[in-house]
Enzyme design. Sequence first.
Site, PDB file in Angstrom:
ATOM      1  N   PHE A 128     -10.963  -7.860  13.646  1.00  0.00           N
ATOM      2  CA  PHE A 128      -9.908  -8.271  12.724  1.00  0.00           C
ATOM      3  C   PHE A 128      -9.615  -7.154  11.716  1.00  0.00           C
ATOM      4  CE2 PHE A 128      -8.603 -10.321   8.696  1.00  0.00           C
ATOM      5  CZ  PHE A 128      -7.347 -10.733   9.120  1.00  0.00           C
ATOM      6  N   GLN A 129      -8.366  -6.864  11.526  1.00  0.00           N
ATOM      7  CA  GLN A 129      -7.893  -5.798  10.627  1.00  0.00           C
ATOM      8  C   GLN A 129      -8.539  -4.456  10.945  1.00  0.00           C
ATOM      9  OE1 GLN A 129      -7.909  -7.211   6.481  1.00  0.00           O
ATOM     10  NE2 GLN A 129      -5.839  -7.959   6.837  1.00  0.00           N
TER      11      GLN A 129
ATOM     12  N   LYS B 132     -17.416  -1.099   6.324  1.00  0.00           N
ATOM     13  CA  LYS B 132     -17.909  -2.015   5.308  1.00  0.00           C
ATOM     14  C   LYS B 132     -19.435  -1.986   5.198  1.00  0.00           C
ATOM     15  CE  LYS B 132     -16.956  -6.534   3.363  1.00  0.00           C
ATOM     16  NZ  LYS B 132     -16.371  -7.865   3.564  1.00  0.00           N
TER      17      LYS B 132
ATOM     18  N   GLU C 240       0.808  -1.221   0.000  1.00  0.00           N
ATOM     19  CA  GLU C 240       0.000   0.000   0.000  1.00  0.00           C
ATOM     20  C   GLU C 240       0.840   1.269   0.000  1.00  0.00           C
ATOM     21  OE1 GLU C 240      -0.527  -2.635   1.896  1.00  0.00           O
ATOM     22  OE2 GLU C 240      -2.625  -3.227   1.801  1.00  0.00           O
TER      23      GLU C 240
ATOM     24  N   MET D 119      24.512   9.047   1.758  1.00  0.00           N
ATOM     25  CA  MET D 119      24.355  10.265   2.545  1.00  0.00           C
ATOM     26  C   MET D 119      24.609   9.981   4.028  1.00  0.00           C
ATOM     27  SD  MET D 119      24.008  13.405   1.982  1.00  0.00           S
ATOM     28  CE  MET D 119      23.021  14.063   0.640  1.00  0.00           C
TER      29      MET D 119
END
Lengths: 583, 180
Positions: free
Chosen positions: A110-111, A160, A48, A480
Amino acid sequence: MTGAAMVVRALIDQGVEAVFGYPGGAVLPIYDEIFKQNQLKHYLVRQEGGAVHAAEGYARSTGKTGVVLVTSGPGATNAVTGLTDALMDSIPIICLTGQVPTHLIGNDAFQEADTTGITRPCTKHNYLVKDVNDLSRVMHEAFHVARSGRPGPVVIDLPKDIQFAEGDYSKPEAFEHRSYRPKTEPEPAAIDEALDLMAKAERPLFYIGGGVINAGPQASADLRSLVRSTGFPITQTLMGLGAFPTDDKQSLGMVGMHGLYESNMAMHDCDLMIAIGARFDDRVTGRIDAFSPNSKKIHVDIDASSINKNVRVDLPIVADAGRTLSLLLKGWRSRNLKVNAKAIDLWWRVIDKWRERQCLTYDKTSKIIKPQLALELLQAAMEKSGREYFVTTEVGQHQMWAAQFLQFRDPNRWMTSGGLGTMGYGLPAATGVQVAHPDALVVDVSGEASFLMNMQEMSTISQYKLPIKLFILNNQWMGMVRQWQELLHGSRYSESYTDSLPDFIKLAEAFGWTGLIANDPGELESVIDRMIQVDGPVIADIRVDQKENCFPMIPSGAAHNEMLMGPNAAQTAEVSDAGKALV
Amino acid sequence: MANSSSVYETQSRVDPIERHTLAVLVDNEPGILARVAGLFSGRGYNIDSLTVAETDHMAGLSRITVVTTGTPMIIEQIKSQLGRLVPVHDVADLTSEGPHVERELALVKVAGRGEHRVEALRTADIFRARAVDSTTESFVFEITGSSEKVDAFIDLMKPLGLVDVARTGVVAIARGAGGL
């Protein structure tokens, strides 16, 4: 209409053509709606974080709003780095996140993650939609918030059950927010005062940032006219590169920590600084109490909180950079103003002396590939190709060298992570750029360490047959980090060596790309030419000098006139303890 | 470069720290308080007092009163940062925009017998505090006034059997006919 259908409908009504995302349980209804239509194309990323950077690349190269679709929980938390990146660099992004059903919110389902809580400080605004009847308003309002004023990322968290719920969709005609009304129009008196200061100035300097790019192509066009009508020198920030052609004789190149000597000296010694769409960030100012001590400062910014944040200015103008530039140009012409020609001529002679220092000098006779040479040859090859070209970068030495050694002639052609400094930005950003410009030449100037951070996106690039050119300046170091360890920590190279690198040619082939390698300067030109000619994605593994460091440099805590000019200067420079504590 | 100093020590001269009372008119929506409080904590600003309640139910507006301290440059930043939050309608700096009234309410519970009880009542009378609950061994006083007055009252109650204090924090409004 279901909530999920409304989401897709609103995206289409907003003119969205590309969505970058990754499916999961909490967004399946929206993915189902995407499946049923053909107007909106979804690009499946591999993580993502890559989706947000891809949307950033898309947004920055087109001026449109980038759109991201991810699931709840880990989908949303993976997006956080990209959202922060977009906030820091003022990139308009809509990020749709799935959420567990409203009755499960707060249940450690969940999630589940507190997405609006987590993203509150890293978005311009966010929404949790708890009623399907709010959905179409929220969708359109979010686009308005993301792209107006100082642009930024907006998250819409979509439980949802809302995606399944039935409601009415409507597209608002005209949009007026009840509290959010960014000020875009400058005060006429301030424009007049700015013009008076410009006409009187003896050592003026335009200091231009990403705000001018964000204001659209007309802002860059007006800037060019204004700079040429006045004959003033101009310097640009990392984010502003391309607003004005860097190879123009009035351009002093980039300003700041790794900016050009002439730019930083001009910042320090000018008597009028005209800052437009730039935010006096610590990478630009260096030591604040020694920053441009004798100048009057005009500061144009659409965000009032950018003004007087780090540096006190004399004439603040809270307005859109484009509107301001257009009015400055109009005023300059209609009032028939003339500059103090004698003083400006003298100022240019001072600047020319600084230019004679040739601060970007490097060893052109080296038997090892110098990264600077690789970039100069890349620039020449991109031009020779005759194609429209876009450059993205990762973060580190290669990024600063790219800013110094490439040429930027147009806005929206240069995508780099400025404020947040996100390693791993360049490859997914290039994905977004190439999606928006399928026929253009898109090059990600990369370091081997940064590339490894988001290399999973190679798979995305293969899937959509995007002919991206990954130009790795491979020095086998986090360059760097190593440079700072040399400067500040007695060259104790703690964990900055990039061990166990893959064979980049085999890696390229594993994903169906072409792999090329250049080991010595003699091979460079042919490798770059081949990279550009290949019809498909390429990794070019450019084995550069492992010891090369990026100069000139204003060390932390130092002033603009205390630049380090090269490796020998670095050995003699002492950085104060206060300076060492800075980033 | 021995004289180099940190960019975070922004000024060589020391700016005075000022106390400002800000009134912020916001949409009464979920998360608005977290947005405002998070802005202060995230950017390292001070909150001396913060109160919030809905003031216009029909319009869905809440008013936040926040008392903060900082240099003039920080105070200016706080106002701009608040102003750019999407659900914020208006930010007023009551301290710099002219005279205003500040009040705080406290409920103060004191328990004791005999002389302490009498002395508590006598002090409450002097401070114009009202007894809003009473048992044979305790009082709850309601006191309204400036924060200093509330502080002074609480100090005097300590030796008299102070049990609990609940304070609202400062609410403030500009004097005169004008409004937000």
